[in-house]
Design an enzyme around this catalytic site. Structure first.
Site, PDB file in Angstrom:
ATOM      1  N   LYS A  11     -13.062  43.950  28.615  1.00 37.49           N
ATOM      2  CA  LYS A  11     -12.259  43.729  29.956  1.00 37.49           C
ATOM      3  C   LYS A  11     -11.245  44.595  30.276  1.00 37.49           C
ATOM      4  O   LYS A  11     -10.538  45.000  29.500  1.00 37.49           O
ATOM      5  CB  LYS A  11     -12.285  42.111  29.836  1.00 37.49           C
ATOM      6  CG  LYS A  11     -10.671  41.800  28.885  1.00 37.49           C
ATOM      7  CD  LYS A  11      -9.353  42.016  29.707  1.00 37.49           C
ATOM      8  CE  LYS A  11      -8.354  41.759  28.575  1.00 37.49           C
ATOM      9  NZ  LYS A  11      -7.306  42.328  28.880  1.00 37.49           N
ATOM     10  N   PRO A  94     -12.256  50.303  21.760  1.00 32.87           N
ATOM     11  CA  PRO A  94     -10.878  50.696  21.063  1.00 32.87           C
ATOM     12  C   PRO A  94     -10.106  49.402  20.562  1.00 32.87           C
ATOM     13  O   PRO A  94     -10.238  48.381  21.206  1.00 32.87           O
ATOM     14  CB  PRO A  94     -10.055  51.436  21.989  1.00 32.87           C
ATOM     15  CG  PRO A  94     -11.168  51.998  22.813  1.00 32.87           C
ATOM     16  CD  PRO A  94     -12.230  51.121  22.999  1.00 32.87           C
ATOM     17  N   VAL A  95      -9.480  49.179  19.456  1.00 31.10           N
ATOM     18  CA  VAL A  95      -9.071  48.023  18.783  1.00 31.10           C
ATOM     19  C   VAL A  95      -7.515  48.016  19.154  1.00 31.10           C
ATOM     20  O   VAL A  95      -6.731  49.142  19.177  1.00 31.10           O
ATOM     21  CB  VAL A  95      -9.042  48.216  17.156  1.00 31.10           C
ATOM     22  CG1 VAL A  95      -8.361  47.041  16.367  1.00 31.10           C
ATOM     23  CG2 VAL A  95     -10.657  48.166  16.789  1.00 31.10           C
ATOM     24  N   ALA A  96      -7.086  46.802  19.345  1.00 29.17           N
ATOM     25  CA  ALA A  96      -5.546  46.624  19.772  1.00 29.17           C
ATOM     26  C   ALA A  96      -5.281  47.477  20.997  1.00 29.17           C
ATOM     27  O   ALA A  96      -4.085  48.213  20.909  1.00 29.17           O
ATOM     28  CB  ALA A  96      -4.668  46.854  18.640  1.00 29.17           C
ATOM     29  N   ALA A  97      -5.959  47.343  22.225  1.00 32.89           N
ATOM     30  CA  ALA A  97      -6.147  48.202  23.198  1.00 32.89           C
ATOM     31  C   ALA A  97      -5.864  47.801  24.504  1.00 32.89           C
ATOM     32  O   ALA A  97      -5.677  48.385  25.444  1.00 32.89           O
ATOM     33  CB  ALA A  97      -7.256  49.319  23.098  1.00 32.89           C
ATOM     34  N   GLY A  98      -5.602  46.516  24.487  1.00 32.76           N
ATOM     35  CA  GLY A  98      -5.532  45.789  25.794  1.00 32.76           C
ATOM     36  C   GLY A  98      -7.060  45.651  26.636  1.00 32.76           C
ATOM     37  O   GLY A  98      -7.143  45.396  27.668  1.00 32.76           O
ATOM     38  N   ALA A 100      -9.451  43.562  25.162  1.00 30.89           N
ATOM     39  CA  ALA A 100      -9.905  42.477  24.558  1.00 30.89           C
ATOM     40  C   ALA A 100     -11.224  42.458  23.610  1.00 30.89           C
ATOM     41  O   ALA A 100     -12.033  41.605  23.504  1.00 30.89           O
ATOM     42  CB  ALA A 100     -10.039  41.418  25.689  1.00 30.89           C
ATOM     43  N   SER A 103     -11.541  39.506  21.299  1.00 29.07           N
ATOM     44  CA  SER A 103     -11.898  38.455  21.940  1.00 29.07           C
ATOM     45  C   SER A 103     -13.263  38.428  22.364  1.00 29.07           C
ATOM     46  O   SER A 103     -13.892  37.445  22.292  1.00 29.07           O
ATOM     47  CB  SER A 103     -11.036  38.118  23.083  1.00 29.07           C
ATOM     48  OG  SER A 103      -9.887  38.173  22.831  1.00 29.07           O
ATOM     49  N   ASP A 136      -8.150  34.780  25.795  1.00 23.43           N
ATOM     50  CA  ASP A 136      -9.011  35.560  26.401  1.00 23.43           C
ATOM     51  C   ASP A 136     -10.663  35.284  26.286  1.00 23.43           C
ATOM     52  O   ASP A 136     -11.495  35.911  26.787  1.00 23.43           O
ATOM     53  CB  ASP A 136      -8.780  37.117  26.383  1.00 23.43           C
ATOM     54  CG  ASP A 136      -7.570  37.355  26.829  1.00 23.43           C
ATOM     55  OD1 ASP A 136      -7.244  36.776  27.817  1.00 23.43           O
ATOM     56  OD2 ASP A 136      -7.252  38.729  26.699  1.00 23.43           O
TER      57      ASP A 136
END
Ligand code: ATP
Length: 308
Positions: A11, A94-98, A100, A103, A136
């Site tokens: 998202k 992508p991880v830890a990217a904003g 989600a 989630s 989220d």
């Protein structure tokens, strides 16, 4: 049926406002959420006992800290499932990217367990379970375009976003959501985005108006420490994006394009010039959004972990 494949869609936030801190310490938010075609691929398979995680990604945990594991453990406990499940995660988000990603994976596991173990749960019930895994997650179960309020769990489905191209740029560092919210608490929020205006524009099918009103109160916090965010946003706009902004707590920057040629040329240029990041060309999730439907994933027991 003993095996099932699901898409876990990423998202972006077209708008993200923080209204304050609730009594329980969580932030009260108003966000416009948009699912993307970009998705992880999740496969669930029944096994004898226990939960196992198989993944191609070195960036996510393979043990009980993986959000897929947490979601599966929750479903097994809540619905008395004695059989085990093997979860394969092909990580494209992508991880830890904003975006989600975690989630979305948890949401897919909850949805998949419902089908695999024939639980016949309603979407509302799945979303309520999802909220226990993260704020989220209910949106990642609902999918589409939605206004998220409260801690992110009170969702109102909106009209589908008009067709457009979306370019994501993920700089090669990660941001933890909790850190950004902590930093935000130390500041005074001066510019609140016009969330109602974005919602109205989406309902009117006005992509340009919606994009022109985009705003994210977390962007100032993250961009202050990472100038690359502002630089990429400005570049996307000068390359012809209708508008560009950071998603969630970052660091991913996205640009919205209503012209395919400009989108392709911006994508190619970023791939060539910006080696310190990942460039992805995607679009809003095809398929249906739950237009007009309002659901409150918190009408069941449980708590969330702060959304973005
Ligand atoms: P949000 O936009 O909801 O804040 P995000 O995109 O910023 O999420 P995620 O990709 O969900 O962040 O990752 C957040 C953290 O969760 C990371 O530290 C990661 O290691 C951990 N994590 C646990 N399980 C997963 C998973 N299945 N996929 C991605 N991250 C996971």
């Amino acid at each position: 049926m003993c095996k099932i494949s699901l898409k876990a869609n990423a998202k972006i936030n077209l708008g993200l406002d923080v209204l304050g801190v609730l009594e329980n310490g969580y932030h009260e938010v108003r966000m416009v959420m948009q699912s993307l075609e970009l998705a992880d691929e999740i496969v669930l398979e029944k096994t004898g006992t226990g939960i196992s995680i198989i993944t191609d990604s070195a960036e996510i945990p393979k043990d009980e800290n993986n959000l897929c594991y947490k979601a599966a453990a929750l479903m097994r406990e809540e619905y008395g499932i004695s059989e085990g499940v093997a979860i394969t995660v092909k990580k494209n988000i992508p991880v830890a990217a904003g975006l989600a990603g975690g989630s979305a994976d948890a949401a897919a596991v909850i949805e998949g367990m419902n089908r695999l173990f024939k639980l016949s749960l309603s979407t509302d019930e799945l979303m309520a379970q999802g909220f226990k895994t993260g704020a989220d997650v209910p949106f990642c179960i609902l999918k589409g375009t939605a206004l998220a309020q409260g801690m992110g769990e009170k969702l109102t489905g909106l009209k589908k976003l008009p067709k457009c191209g979306i370019i994501l740029f993920k700089p090669d560092f990660e941001i933890l959501t909790g850190y950004v919210y902590k930093k935000l608490d130390e500041k005074e929020i001066r510019n609140h985005p016009d969330i109602d205006g974005i919602v109205r524009a989406i309902e009117d099918g006005e992509l340009r108006t919606a994009a022109s009103l985009m705003g994210n109160v977390l962007e100032e916090v993250t961009a202050e420490e990472h100038p690359v965010i502002g630089r990429i946003r400005d570049r996307m706009i000068s390359d012809g994006a209708v508008n560009a902004m950071m998603s969630g707590s970052g660091p991913t920057v996205f640009g919205i394009f209503d012209n395919e040629r400009r989108a392709m040329s911006c994508y190619t240029g970023l791939c060539e010039d910006e080696r310190g990041g990942r460039v992805i060309l995607t679009e809003p999730m095809l398929g249906s959004a739950a237009g007009g439907q309002t659901v409150n994933a918190r009408s069941w027991k449980g708590g969330g972990h702060g959304g973005s």
